[in-house]
Design an enzyme around this catalytic site. Structure first.
Site, PDB file in Angstrom:
ATOM      1  N   CYS A 114       0.066   2.023   3.069  1.00  0.00           N
ATOM      2  CA  CYS A 114      -0.120   3.129   4.033  1.00  0.00           C
ATOM      3  C   CYS A 114       0.588   4.402   3.603  1.00  0.00           C
ATOM      4  O   CYS A 114       0.368   5.464   4.189  1.00  0.00           O
ATOM      5  CB  CYS A 114       0.381   2.701   5.410  1.00  0.00           C
ATOM      6  SG  CYS A 114      -0.403   1.201   5.992  1.00  0.00           S
ATOM      7  N   HIS A 254       1.631   8.680   9.935  1.00  0.00           N
ATOM      8  CA  HIS A 254       0.709   7.573   9.701  1.00  0.00           C
ATOM      9  C   HIS A 254       0.446   6.886  11.039  1.00  0.00           C
ATOM     10  O   HIS A 254       1.361   6.677  11.832  1.00  0.00           O
ATOM     11  CB  HIS A 254       1.329   6.588   8.701  1.00  0.00           C
ATOM     12  CG  HIS A 254       0.591   5.290   8.636  1.00  0.00           C
ATOM     13  ND1 HIS A 254      -0.778   5.231   8.457  1.00  0.00           N
ATOM     14  CD2 HIS A 254       1.014   3.996   8.758  1.00  0.00           C
ATOM     15  CE1 HIS A 254      -1.155   3.966   8.452  1.00  0.00           C
ATOM     16  NE2 HIS A 254      -0.096   3.206   8.645  1.00  0.00           N
ATOM     17  N   ASN A 284      -5.566   1.614  12.627  1.00  0.00           N
ATOM     18  CA  ASN A 284      -4.747   1.876  11.430  1.00  0.00           C
ATOM     19  C   ASN A 284      -5.670   1.916  10.210  1.00  0.00           C
ATOM     20  O   ASN A 284      -6.189   0.878   9.787  1.00  0.00           O
ATOM     21  CB  ASN A 284      -3.700   0.771  11.301  1.00  0.00           C
ATOM     22  CG  ASN A 284      -2.786   0.958  10.097  1.00  0.00           C
ATOM     23  OD1 ASN A 284      -3.054   1.780   9.223  1.00  0.00           O
ATOM     24  ND2 ASN A 284      -1.721   0.185  10.046  1.00  0.00           N
TER      25      ASN A 284
HETATM   26  O1  UT7 Z   1       0.485   0.369   8.635  1.00  0.00           O
HETATM   27  C1  UT7 Z   1       1.341  -0.509   8.000  1.00  0.00           C
HETATM   28  C2  UT7 Z   1       2.452  -0.867   8.830  1.00  0.00           C
HETATM   29  N1  UT7 Z   1       2.058  -1.706   9.933  1.00  0.00           N
HETATM   30  C3  UT7 Z   1       2.657  -1.541  11.053  1.00  0.00           C
HETATM   31  O2  UT7 Z   1       3.433  -0.637  11.171  1.00  0.00           O
HETATM   32  C4  UT7 Z   1       2.441  -2.536  12.181  1.00  0.00           C
HETATM   33  C5  UT7 Z   1       3.761  -2.863  12.778  1.00  0.00           C
HETATM   34  N2  UT7 Z   1       3.750  -3.865  13.837  1.00  0.00           N
HETATM   35  C6  UT7 Z   1       3.150  -3.678  15.024  1.00  0.00           C
HETATM   36  O3  UT7 Z   1       2.516  -2.663  15.259  1.00  0.00           O
HETATM   37  C7  UT7 Z   1       3.358  -4.717  16.092  1.00  0.00           C
HETATM   38  O4  UT7 Z   1       4.352  -5.598  15.682  1.00  0.00           O
HETATM   39  C8  UT7 Z   1       2.069  -5.505  16.426  1.00  0.00           C
HETATM   40  C9  UT7 Z   1       1.104  -4.612  17.164  1.00  0.00           C
HETATM   41  C10 UT7 Z   1       1.432  -6.036  15.169  1.00  0.00           C
HETATM   42  C11 UT7 Z   1       2.397  -6.670  17.342  1.00  0.00           C
HETATM   43  O5  UT7 Z   1       3.030  -6.217  18.521  1.00  0.00           O
HETATM   44  P1  UT7 Z   1       4.294  -6.988  19.117  1.00  0.00           P
HETATM   45  O6  UT7 Z   1       4.643  -6.332  20.381  1.00  0.00           O
HETATM   46  O7  UT7 Z   1       5.315  -7.025  18.012  1.00  0.00           O
HETATM   47  O8  UT7 Z   1       3.694  -8.406  19.447  1.00  0.00           O
HETATM   48  P2  UT7 Z   1       4.145  -9.817  18.869  1.00  0.00           P
HETATM   49  O9  UT7 Z   1       3.731  -9.964  17.460  1.00  0.00           O
HETATM   50  O10 UT7 Z   1       5.605 -10.018  19.204  1.00  0.00           O
HETATM   51  O11 UT7 Z   1       3.302 -10.806  19.759  1.00  0.00           O
HETATM   52  C12 UT7 Z   1       3.525 -10.929  21.170  1.00  0.00           C
HETATM   53  C13 UT7 Z   1       2.543 -11.916  21.732  1.00  0.00           C
HETATM   54  C14 UT7 Z   1       2.499 -13.236  20.979  1.00  0.00           C
HETATM   55  O12 UT7 Z   1       2.296 -14.267  21.944  1.00  0.00           O
HETATM   56  P3  UT7 Z   1       3.526 -15.194  22.389  1.00  0.00           P
HETATM   57  O13 UT7 Z   1       4.014 -15.850  21.119  1.00  0.00           O
HETATM   58  O14 UT7 Z   1       4.545 -14.259  22.983  1.00  0.00           O
HETATM   59  O15 UT7 Z   1       2.912 -16.113  23.377  1.00  0.00           O
HETATM   60  C15 UT7 Z   1       1.256 -13.128  20.151  1.00  0.00           C
HETATM   61  O16 UT7 Z   1       0.663 -14.369  19.852  1.00  0.00           O
HETATM   62  O17 UT7 Z   1       1.230 -11.382  21.672  1.00  0.00           O
HETATM   63  C16 UT7 Z   1       0.355 -12.327  21.056  1.00  0.00           C
HETATM   64  N3  UT7 Z   1      -0.684 -11.608  20.328  1.00  0.00           N
HETATM   65  C17 UT7 Z   1      -1.846 -11.242  20.876  1.00  0.00           C
HETATM   66  N4  UT7 Z   1      -2.358 -11.422  22.111  1.00  0.00           N
HETATM   67  C18 UT7 Z   1      -3.576 -10.903  22.356  1.00  0.00           C
HETATM   68  C19 UT7 Z   1      -0.638 -11.178  19.048  1.00  0.00           C
HETATM   69  N5  UT7 Z   1      -1.777 -10.533  18.757  1.00  0.00           N
HETATM   70  C20 UT7 Z   1      -2.537 -10.549  19.874  1.00  0.00           C
HETATM   71  C21 UT7 Z   1      -3.805 -10.039  20.184  1.00  0.00           C
HETATM   72  N6  UT7 Z   1      -4.285 -10.232  21.431  1.00  0.00           N
HETATM   73  N7  UT7 Z   1      -4.551  -9.345  19.294  1.00  0.00           N
END
Ligand code: UT7
Length: 357
Positions: A114, A254, A284
């Site tokens: 990115c 970004h 993204n």
């Molecule tokens: O461009 C390159 C760099 N990339 C980035 O900068 C991305 C950086 N990371 C992020 O933007 C965030 O970490 C994410 C958007 C990827 C994830 O958000 P989060 O608030 O960190 O969520 P999480 O990974 O902690 O997941 C929370 C919950 C989990 O469920 P449990 O374990 O709490 O029951 C996941 O399984 O959300 C669940 N989950 C979803 N639920 C519905 C993960 N993806 C999804 C989804 N739909 N698509």
């Protein structure tokens, strides 16, 4: 005398296929509410069959060249920033060079995930200030939809496709791309990667069956480092340019996650009204996100001549960086300088020679 590098053209291409969160929720275990509240994304574009990173780059590049009134045969270098190239090789930039008719140009790809566009901009600035070339076509383009595992809801809802391009030219003007700072932390590469399909883990039946040719990401870990690294890089780029945040008219970050963008702005005490955000429409798009945002900001009249612009990015590698530049576009952000204006000298401090159109 070392020349400054100024942006004289900009363009973008977004595929026409719009995929909303509701569309994804029909075949992925997710909801619009989750995606919107966690990321700010409402929809993204996916390339159609027949579209790819080079074809989208060509669309964006033609728009940027047109705006800069630079003929393809006068382009001296084509750089494509991408982590979803057409092929491992030849470079996507070579395909673009040929397609647009940049018959005298060199061409190569830059891969810093990115951060690729900011990295490519830094390379362009270096080539121009060293006197190696007079102009560079800098493109950021991705077809990430082809690298997504639609069985992995933690990644497949985040990414989209598209391309953005800028023309960077040598100028005697005292300002232009004023600073570019770049950083990397390779020990964290496995937190965001495509594991298989190249030389270390060649594609086999097993790697394909295991989905190792798709993007994997430990989002939480990426998130933690992204905010701090982007804010630190922004401050460093400002220091190098001898400017403060108060001087910045617009920040173009970004577009990975609205919460990351918001976090960076808060950390810098920079008002969100001055931050350009379009993640809700594109998701993204990795290397493409900043040049698409530049082109959209220019189209919307949010970039005025003399504005100080702060670009900041973070991505796989890990890589991160920032750039401070002064905008030279036409006042309404739309109108390219005419030959007459150039001849009259209105633009002569920007581009030193009058080119035939
Ligand atoms: O461009 C390159 C760099 N990339 C980035 O900068 C991305 C950086 N990371 C992020 O933007 C965030 O970490 C994410 C958007 C990827 C994830 O958000 P989060 O608030 O960190 O969520 P999480 O990974 O902690 O997941 C929370 C919950 C989990 O469920 P449990 O374990 O709490 O029951 C996941 O399984 O959300 C669940 N989950 C979803 N639920 C519905 C993960 N993806 C999804 C989804 N739909 N698509």
């Amino acid at each position: 005398m070392a020349k400054n590098a100024v942006i004289t053209g900009w363009g973008f291409y977004a595929p026409s296929r719009v995929v909303t969160n509701f569309d994804l929720a029909k075949f992925v275990d997710t909801t619009d509410e989750w995606i919107s509240s966690r990321t700010g994304i409402k929809e993204r574009r996916f390339a159609s069959d027949g579209e790819n990173t080079s074809s989208m780059s060509v669309r964006a590049a033609r728009m940027a060249l047109d705006r800069a009134k630079l003929r393809p045969q006068d382009v001296q270098m084509v750089i494509v920033g991408t982590c979803s190239p057409d092929y491992l090789f030849p470079a996507t930039a070579c395909i673009v060079q040929s397609e647009i008719g940049a018959t005298r140009a060199g061409a190569f790809d830059v891969e810093a995930a990115c951060t690729s566009f900011v990295t490519a901009l830094g390379v362009a600035k270096g080539l121009i200030s060293a006197g190696t070339v007079q102009n560079v076509l800098v493109i950021g383009a991705e077809t990430l939809s082809r690298l997504l595992n639609f069985k992995d809801r933690t990644t497949c809802v985040l990414f989209g496709d598209g391309a953005g391009a800028v023309v960077v030219e040598a100028s005697n003007a005292s300002v232009g791309v004023e600073s570019v700072v770049l950083h990397s932390e390779g020990s964290k590469g496995d937190l965001l990667m495509v594991k298989a399909g190249a030389s270390r883990v060649p594609a086999t039946k097993e790697t394909v069956e295991q989905g190792q040719h798709f993007i994997t990401m430990q989002g939480g870990e990426v998130f933690k480092l992204a905010v701090k690294s982007m804010a630190d890089a922004a401050e460093e780029a400002l220091r190098e340019a001898g400017l403060g945040l108060d001087d910045i008219a617009i920040m173009i970050p970004h577009q990975a996650n609205l919460r990351i963008i918001d976090g960076v702005a808060k950390r810098l005490h920079f008002p969100m009204e001055k931050v350009f955000v379009n993640i809700q429409r594109y998701g993204n798009t990795s290397a493409a996100s900043i040049p698409i945002a530049i082109a959209e900001a220019a189209h919307q009249g949010r970039l005025r001549r003399g504005d100080k612009v702060l670009l900041v990015a973070f991505g796989g590698g890990f890589t991160w960086g920032a750039s401070v530049l002064e905008w030279f576009g036409a006042h309404d952000g739309m109108r390219p300088p005419s030959v007459l204006e150039r001849a009259r000298g209105t633009f002569e401090d920007v581009v030193d020679r009058v080119r035939p159109i």
